[in-house]
Design an enzyme around this catalytic site. Structure first.
Site, short mmCIF file in Angstrom:
data_model
loop_
_atom_site.label_atom_id
_atom_site.label_comp_id
_atom_site.label_asym_id
_atom_site.label_seq_id
_atom_site.Cartn_x
_atom_site.Cartn_y
_atom_site.Cartn_z
N HIS A 230 0.86 -1.18 0.00
CA HIS A 230 0.00 0.00 0.00
C HIS A 230 0.90 1.23 0.00
CE1 HIS A 230 0.95 0.79 4.23
NE2 HIS A 230 0.63 -0.46 4.51
N ASP A 352 -1.16 -19.44 12.69
CA ASP A 352 0.05 -19.96 13.31
C ASP A 352 0.10 -19.61 14.80
OD1 ASP A 352 3.03 -19.99 14.07
OD2 ASP A 352 3.06 -20.83 12.05
N SER A 367 3.14 -4.95 7.02
CA SER A 367 2.65 -4.66 5.67
C SER A 367 3.73 -4.97 4.64
CB SER A 367 2.24 -3.19 5.55
OG SER A 367 1.12 -2.92 6.34
#
Length: 412
Positions: A230, A352, A367
Site C-alpha cells: 500500500h 500460526d 505490511s
C-alpha cells in the site's frame, strides 16, 4: 367413480405442474442472480501464461471460451455452467515472472515532491484573527508546488517565499487529487511571532518501517524490489505522499507490541543508517518500489501467481519479528475479491500459534509480508482488522508486480 378418478388425476398433475413451475422460477432467479453476481465480481481483464488457458476458481463453475485471435490481447467468453453467458473479458498472454521472496523489514526515508499541508490555524494579526490559507481555499492534504512561481521543495522553501513577499499577496500553486490549481493568499503579520504568516503548516519528509515483498532481477547488476503493498501516507492527513526522492536502509527489529481488539500492535526497531540498501523510485497505492545493488543472502526464487490461481485455503507468510531474518508462518485465505484492483484483494486469517503468541495477529510494520501458496507468490499483507487483529487484507502479487520496472511485457 370414473369422473372422481379423472378429477384426482387432473389435480395430481396440476399440483406437480405448479411445483415444477415454482422450481423452474426459483432456478431462473438463482441462475440470473449467479450471472449478475459473477458479471460484477469477476474482473474484465486477466493475464494468462503464454500458451495457457484461463481457468477460474469460483463457487459455481464458470468456464472461459477463448476467441481465436492473432493480437497480443485476446478475448474470452465467461459462461456459467459452461452454457450461460456471463461477460466477455480480455486476456493478455505473458511469460510467468519469477521473483525472490522478501520478508525482511526495511526503513523508508522519503522527501516529498513539494510540501504537504498538514494543518491550518488562525493567525492573530493587528486587525483580529483569521487563517489566510483557509480563506484562499487551501485545504489539509494539498501539496504546495510553488510560491510566486518559485518551485518549493521543503518547509524552509515555503517560509522563505512568504518572508520575501513582505506581506504582498502570494500566488500559491498546489496539487489536489493530482490536479494543479493556483490560489491567491494574503499573508497576515503575526503580532505573536513578529513575521508574516499564512496559517498553513507543511511537512516535506517522512520515515517509517515496512516489509519487503519481493526482489527482481533487472538489467546489469541492479535489482528492483516491491514492498508494503500500500502507499506511504502522511500520518496527519492520511494522504498519499508524492515522492521526490527516497532511500531505503536496513532495520533491526528490537521489540514487538502485540495487537489486541481495538488497538493494532507494531514492530519496533531501529534503522541502520550505515546499512544503505538502495533508493525508492515510486510510492503508489499498491506499494513502494525501488532499486537495490545487492540481494540479501540465501534468497529463493518463486513464480508469481496470476490472480485467478489464488484459492481459498491454507497459505503462509514470511515476516520478521526479531533481528532482520524472516520466518515462515501459516495463515488461511478466507475470501477473495477478484474484481478489486486495489489493496484489499483477499481476507487472510493468521492461524500460526507462534505468530499469534508473539504478535496477537497482524501488526503495523508487517505490511508487505509476502504470502505464498502452492509454491507461488500470491500476494502481500496490507491491512489489519482493528476489531479482530487475527484477520486482515492482502493484495494480489499480480497487482504489485505490475508497478515494477522489471515487469514482463506481453508477448507479441
Amino acid at each position: 367413480m370414473k369422473d372422481q378418478t379423472n378429477r384426482h388425476g387432473r389435480m395430481f398433475w396440476r399440483h406437480w405442474l405448479q411445483r415444477l413451475g415454482v422450481v423452474a422460477c426459483g432456478a431462473a432467479i438463482l441462475l440470473g442472480g449467479g450471472i449478475g453476481y459473477y458479471a460484477g465480481a469477476l474482473p474484465d481483464h486477466y493475464y494468462v501464461e503464454t500458451g495457457g488457458a484461463l481457468q477460474l476458481q469460483t463457487a459455481l463453475p464458470v468456464t472461459a471460451v477463448q476467441t481465436p485471435s492473432a493480437a497480443a490481447t485476446r478475448e474470452a467468453s465467461l459462461r456459467l455452467f459452461g452454457l450461460f453467458p456471463v461477460k466477455t473479458v480480455s486476456l493478455t498472454p505473458m511469460r510467468r515472472a519469477s521473483v525472490y521472496i522478501g520478508g525482511e523489514p526495511f526503513g523508508i526515508r522519503m522527501l516529498m515532491a513539494g510540501a504537504m499541508v498538514v494543518s491550518l490555524s488562525d493567525i492573530t494579526g493587528r486587525e483580529g484573527t483569521c487563517c489566510p490559507a483557509a480563506e484562499a481555499g487551501i485545504a489539509v492534504g494539498d501539496v504546495i508546488q510553488a510560491v510566486n512561481g518559485v518551485t518549493v521543495h521543503s518547509n524552509a522553501d515555503v517560509q522563505e517565499q512568504i518572508a520575501m513577499g513582505a506581506g504582498e499577496p502570494l500566488q500559491v500553486t498546489l496539487l489536489r487529487n493530482d490536479l494543479p490549481r493556483t490560489v491567491t493568499v494574503q499573508p497576515v503579520y503575526s503580532v505573536l511571532h513578529g513575521c508574516w504568516q499564512t496559517g498553513m503548516w507543511v511537512r516535506d519528509s517522512t520515515a517509517g518501517i515496512g516489509t519487503v515483498t519481493y526482489y527482481c532481477d533487472t538489467a546489469g547488476e541492479v535489482y528492483s524490489f516491491g514492498g508494503l503493498g500500500h502507499a506511504v501516507c502522511d500520518t496527519d492527513t492520511g494522504e498519499q505522499i508524492p515522492l521526490a526522492a527516497g532511500e531505503v536502509v536496513g532495520v533491526q527489529v528490537t521489540d514487538v507490541l502485540r495487537s489486541k481488539a481495538g488497538s493494532p500492535g507494531a514492530l519496533q526497531g531501529r534503522m541502520v543508517a550505515a546499512d544503505e540498501w538502495g533508493t525508492l523510485f515510486s510510492n503508489t497505492e499498491r506499494g513502494v518500489f525501488g532499486y537495490l545493488e545487492h540481494l540479501p543472502a540465501g534468497k529463493t526464487a518463486v513464480p508469481i501467481a496470476f490472480r485467478q490461481e489464488v484459492a481459498r485455503g491454507p497459505a503462509e507468510i514470511f515476516t520478521t519479528l526479531s533481528g532482520d531474518a524472516p520466518s515462515r508462518y501459516t495463515i488461511e485465505i478466507e475470501e477473495l475479491h477478484s474484481a478489486d484492483t486495489g489493496t484489499r484483494n483477499m481476507v487472510i486469517h493468521i492461524t500460526d500459534a507462534r505468530l499469534l503468541e508473539e504478535t496477537g495477529g497482524i501488526i503495523q510494520g508487517m505490511s508487505g509480508s509476502p504470502i505464498l501458496q502452492n509454491g507461488r507468490l500470491v500476494g502481500a499483507v496490507t491491512h489489519v482488522f482493528v476489531s479482530d487483529p487475527t484477520r486482515g487484507y492482502g493484495i494480489f502479487a499480480e497487482n504489485m508486480y505490475a508497478h515494477t520496472l522489471a515487469g514482463q511485457l506481453p508477448e507479441e
